[in-house]
Scaffold this motif. Structure first.
Motif, PDB file in Angstrom:
ATOM      1  N   GLU A  30       0.743  -1.120   0.098  1.00  0.00           N
ATOM      2  CA  GLU A  30      -0.194   0.120   0.112  1.00  0.00           C
ATOM      3  C   GLU A  30       0.835   1.223  -0.101  1.00  0.00           C
ATOM      4  OE1 GLU A  30      -2.618  -3.436   0.918  1.00  0.00           O
ATOM      5  OE2 GLU A  30      -0.574  -2.746   1.983  1.00  0.00           O
ATOM      6  N   ASP A  31       2.140   1.132   0.262  1.00  0.00           N
ATOM      7  CA  ASP A  31       2.827   2.356   0.112  1.00  0.00           C
ATOM      8  C   ASP A  31       3.571   2.541  -1.345  1.00  0.00           C
ATOM      9  OD1 ASP A  31       4.640   1.141   3.159  1.00  0.00           O
ATOM     10  OD2 ASP A  31       3.048   2.670   3.029  1.00  0.00           O
ATOM     11  N   THR A  32       2.996   1.766  -2.179  1.00  0.00           N
ATOM     12  CA  THR A  32       3.324   1.938  -3.635  1.00  0.00           C
ATOM     13  C   THR A  32       2.977   3.320  -4.178  1.00  0.00           C
ATOM     14  OG1 THR A  32       3.573  -0.378  -3.997  1.00  0.00           O
ATOM     15  CG2 THR A  32       3.206   1.132  -5.837  1.00  0.00           C
ATOM     16  N   ALA A  33       3.671   4.194  -4.455  1.00  0.00           N
ATOM     17  CA  ALA A  33       3.258   5.503  -5.041  1.00  0.00           C
ATOM     18  C   ALA A  33       4.378   6.306  -5.465  1.00  0.00           C
ATOM     19  CB  ALA A  33       2.466   6.339  -3.828  1.00  0.00           C
ATOM     20  N   VAL A  34       4.083   7.317  -6.309  1.00  0.00           N
ATOM     21  CA  VAL A  34       5.168   8.425  -6.657  1.00  0.00           C
ATOM     22  C   VAL A  34       5.072   9.426  -5.218  1.00  0.00           C
ATOM     23  CG1 VAL A  34       5.985  10.437  -7.962  1.00  0.00           C
ATOM     24  CG2 VAL A  34       4.644   8.406  -9.035  1.00  0.00           C
ATOM     25  N   TYR A  35       6.438   9.620  -4.803  1.00  0.00           N
ATOM     26  CA  TYR A  35       6.737  10.189  -3.666  1.00  0.00           C
ATOM     27  C   TYR A  35       7.339  11.606  -3.793  1.00  0.00           C
ATOM     28  CZ  TYR A  35       5.701   6.525  -0.401  1.00  0.00           C
ATOM     29  OH  TYR A  35       4.941   5.542   0.141  1.00  0.00           O
ATOM     30  N   TYR A  36       6.526  12.658  -3.607  1.00  0.00           N
ATOM     31  CA  TYR A  36       6.946  14.054  -3.964  1.00  0.00           C
ATOM     32  C   TYR A  36       7.414  14.723  -2.595  1.00  0.00           C
ATOM     33  CZ  TYR A  36       4.218  13.249  -7.978  1.00  0.00           C
ATOM     34  OH  TYR A  36       3.810  12.715  -9.382  1.00  0.00           O
ATOM     35  N   CYS A  37       8.375  15.471  -2.899  1.00  0.00           N
ATOM     36  CA  CYS A  37       8.987  16.547  -1.770  1.00  0.00           C
ATOM     37  C   CYS A  37       8.238  17.960  -2.136  1.00  0.00           C
ATOM     38  CB  CYS A  37      10.507  16.655  -1.786  1.00  0.00           C
ATOM     39  SG  CYS A  37      11.271  17.711  -0.650  1.00  0.00           S
ATOM     40  N   LYS A  38       7.873  18.609  -0.915  1.00  0.00           N
ATOM     41  CA  LYS A  38       7.419  19.969  -1.075  1.00  0.00           C
ATOM     42  C   LYS A  38       8.118  20.645   0.083  1.00  0.00           C
ATOM     43  CE  LYS A  38       2.925  22.420  -0.058  1.00  0.00           C
ATOM     44  NZ  LYS A  38       1.748  22.196   0.407  1.00  0.00           N
ATOM     45  N   ALA A  39       8.438  22.256  -0.466  1.00  0.00           N
ATOM     46  CA  ALA A  39       9.058  22.981   0.348  1.00  0.00           C
ATOM     47  C   ALA A  39       8.226  24.198   0.556  1.00  0.00           C
ATOM     48  CB  ALA A  39      10.462  23.463   0.015  1.00  0.00           C
ATOM     49  N   THR A  40       8.078  24.817   1.754  1.00  0.00           N
ATOM     50  CA  THR A  40       7.103  25.995   1.872  1.00  0.00           C
ATOM     51  C   THR A  40       8.111  27.003   2.437  1.00  0.00           C
ATOM     52  OG1 THR A  40       5.179  24.359   2.381  1.00  0.00           O
ATOM     53  CG2 THR A  40       5.056  26.673   3.252  1.00  0.00           C
ATOM     54  N   THR A  41       7.887  28.349   1.805  1.00  0.00           N
ATOM     55  CA  THR A  41       8.572  29.022   2.493  1.00  0.00           C
ATOM     56  C   THR A  41       7.374  30.336   2.949  1.00  0.00           C
ATOM     57  OG1 THR A  41       8.360  30.343   0.212  1.00  0.00           O
ATOM     58  CG2 THR A  41      10.411  29.072   0.668  1.00  0.00           C
ATOM     59  N   SER A  42       7.613  31.647   3.046  1.00  0.00           N
ATOM     60  CA  SER A  42       6.741  32.421   3.484  1.00  0.00           C
ATOM     61  C   SER A  42       5.789  32.814   2.253  1.00  0.00           C
ATOM     62  CB  SER A  42       7.336  33.730   4.133  1.00  0.00           C
ATOM     63  OG  SER A  42       8.102  34.200   3.264  1.00  0.00           O
ATOM     64  N   GLY A  43       4.712  32.191   2.179  1.00  0.00           N
ATOM     65  CA  GLY A  43       3.728  32.653   0.945  1.00  0.00           C
ATOM     66  C   GLY A  43       3.785  31.647  -0.073  1.00  0.00           C
ATOM     67  N   MET A  44       4.793  30.755  -0.339  1.00  0.00           N
ATOM     68  CA  MET A  44       5.156  30.072  -1.477  1.00  0.00           C
ATOM     69  C   MET A  44       5.406  28.628  -1.208  1.00  0.00           C
ATOM     70  SD  MET A  44       4.768  32.333  -4.001  1.00  0.00           S
ATOM     71  CE  MET A  44       5.940  31.699  -5.324  1.00  0.00           C
ATOM     72  N   PHE A  45       5.090  27.907  -2.042  1.00  0.00           N
ATOM     73  CA  PHE A  45       5.307  26.362  -1.837  1.00  0.00           C
ATOM     74  C   PHE A  45       5.991  25.902  -3.262  1.00  0.00           C
ATOM     75  CE2 PHE A  45       1.560  24.712  -3.849  1.00  0.00           C
ATOM     76  CZ  PHE A  45       0.563  25.681  -3.605  1.00  0.00           C
ATOM     77  N   TYR A  46       6.726  24.971  -3.215  1.00  0.00           N
ATOM     78  CA  TYR A  46       7.487  24.521  -4.324  1.00  0.00           C
ATOM     79  C   TYR A  46       7.544  22.792  -4.265  1.00  0.00           C
ATOM     80  CZ  TYR A  46       9.252  29.124  -4.337  1.00  0.00           C
ATOM     81  OH  TYR A  46       9.550  30.470  -4.213  1.00  0.00           O
ATOM     82  N   TRP A  47       7.302  22.152  -5.547  1.00  0.00           N
ATOM     83  CA  TRP A  47       7.343  20.879  -5.541  1.00  0.00           C
ATOM     84  C   TRP A  47       8.533  20.293  -6.388  1.00  0.00           C
ATOM     85  CZ3 TRP A  47       3.881  17.722  -2.976  1.00  0.00           C
ATOM     86  CH2 TRP A  47       2.422  18.461  -2.784  1.00  0.00           C
ATOM     87  N   GLY A  48       8.816  18.991  -5.930  1.00  0.00           N
ATOM     88  CA  GLY A  48       9.529  18.102  -6.817  1.00  0.00           C
ATOM     89  C   GLY A  48       9.062  17.488  -7.787  1.00  0.00           C
ATOM     90  N   ARG A  49       9.722  16.756  -8.560  1.00  0.00           N
ATOM     91  CA  ARG A  49       8.923  16.159  -9.820  1.00  0.00           C
ATOM     92  C   ARG A  49       8.646  14.646  -9.346  1.00  0.00           C
ATOM     93  NH1 ARG A  49      11.772  17.329 -15.663  1.00  0.00           N
ATOM     94  NH2 ARG A  49      11.196  19.750 -15.571  1.00  0.00           N
ATOM     95  N   GLY A  50       9.202  14.230  -8.144  1.00  0.00           N
ATOM     96  CA  GLY A  50       8.824  12.862  -7.563  1.00  0.00           C
ATOM     97  C   GLY A  50       9.778  11.766  -8.033  1.00  0.00           C
ATOM     98  N   THR A  51       9.593  10.655  -7.060  1.00  0.00           N
ATOM     99  CA  THR A  51      10.257   9.446  -7.129  1.00  0.00           C
ATOM    100  C   THR A  51       9.402   8.471  -7.071  1.00  0.00           C
ATOM    101  OG1 THR A  51      12.239   8.285  -6.600  1.00  0.00           O
ATOM    102  CG2 THR A  51      11.306   9.568  -4.806  1.00  0.00           C
ATOM    103  N   GLN A  52       9.307   7.276  -8.102  1.00  0.00           N
ATOM    104  CA  GLN A  52       8.601   6.110  -7.784  1.00  0.00           C
ATOM    105  C   GLN A  52       9.091   5.241  -6.788  1.00  0.00           C
ATOM    106  OE1 GLN A  52       5.672   5.463  -9.640  1.00  0.00           O
ATOM    107  NE2 GLN A  52       5.441   3.724  -8.060  1.00  0.00           N
ATOM    108  N   VAL A  53       8.184   4.728  -5.913  1.00  0.00           N
ATOM    109  CA  VAL A  53       8.470   3.709  -4.894  1.00  0.00           C
ATOM    110  C   VAL A  53       7.393   2.380  -5.160  1.00  0.00           C
ATOM    111  CG1 VAL A  53       8.306   2.882  -2.509  1.00  0.00           C
ATOM    112  CG2 VAL A  53       9.260   5.285  -3.068  1.00  0.00           C
ATOM    113  N   THR A  54       7.912   1.442  -5.439  1.00  0.00           N
ATOM    114  CA  THR A  54       7.055   0.049  -5.645  1.00  0.00           C
ATOM    115  C   THR A  54       7.340  -0.759  -4.906  1.00  0.00           C
ATOM    116  OG1 THR A  54       6.897   0.666  -8.173  1.00  0.00           O
ATOM    117  CG2 THR A  54       6.285  -1.617  -7.559  1.00  0.00           C
ATOM    118  N   VAL A  55       6.606  -1.373  -3.891  1.00  0.00           N
ATOM    119  CA  VAL A  55       6.387  -2.647  -3.134  1.00  0.00           C
ATOM    120  C   VAL A  55       5.856  -3.660  -3.412  1.00  0.00           C
ATOM    121  CG1 VAL A  55       6.384  -3.035  -0.800  1.00  0.00           C
ATOM    122  CG2 VAL A  55       6.752  -0.695  -1.215  1.00  0.00           C
ATOM    123  N   SER A  56       6.613  -4.905  -3.888  1.00  0.00           N
ATOM    124  CA  SER A  56       5.863  -5.997  -4.249  1.00  0.00           C
ATOM    125  C   SER A  56       5.552  -6.655  -2.765  1.00  0.00           C
ATOM    126  CB  SER A  56       6.834  -6.547  -4.987  1.00  0.00           C
ATOM    127  OG  SER A  56       8.381  -7.118  -4.486  1.00  0.00           O
TER     128      SER A  56
END
Length: 115
Positions: free
Chosen positions: A88-114
């Protein structure tokens, strides 16, 4: 602006571990909170864990006790240590950074658990 690049994803068997990294560049001193999110196919993006500059952490109930979020402000890098992974942890994982009034995203990395 802030640029984020995730790494560390991959394929792992259930019960295994992965450590995700999120490298930040740009206006990194302005980053306050950093969050890890994930999005599985057909599902909404959800918060997994977050950490403030002061080290205050927050976790989704589904990952408490298994995942650990951390950050190295000197290296401008944030981490997500994921243990005892389940399918159930299988997903694309994204990082998000928050500054004062703004936020930014990375493009993600795939995690697959068999199973």
């Amino acid at each position: 602006q802030v640029q984020l690049v995730e790494s560390g994803g991959g394929l792992v068997q259930a019960g295994g571990s992965l450590r995700l990294s999120c490298a930040a560049s740009g206006r990194t001193p302005s980053i306050d909170e950093v969050g890890w999110y994930r999005q599985a196919p057909g599902k909404q993006r959800e918060l997994v864990a977050s950490i403030t500059r002061g080290g205050f952490t927050n976790y989704a109930d589904s990952v408490k006790g298994r995942f650990t979020v951390s950050r190295d402000n000197m290296k401008n890098t944030m981490y997500l240590q994921m243990n005892n992974l389940i399918p159930e942890d299988t997903a694309v994982y994204y990082c998000k950074a928050t500054t004062s009034g703004m936020f930014y995203w990375g493009r993600g990395t795939q995690v697959t658990v068999s199973s």
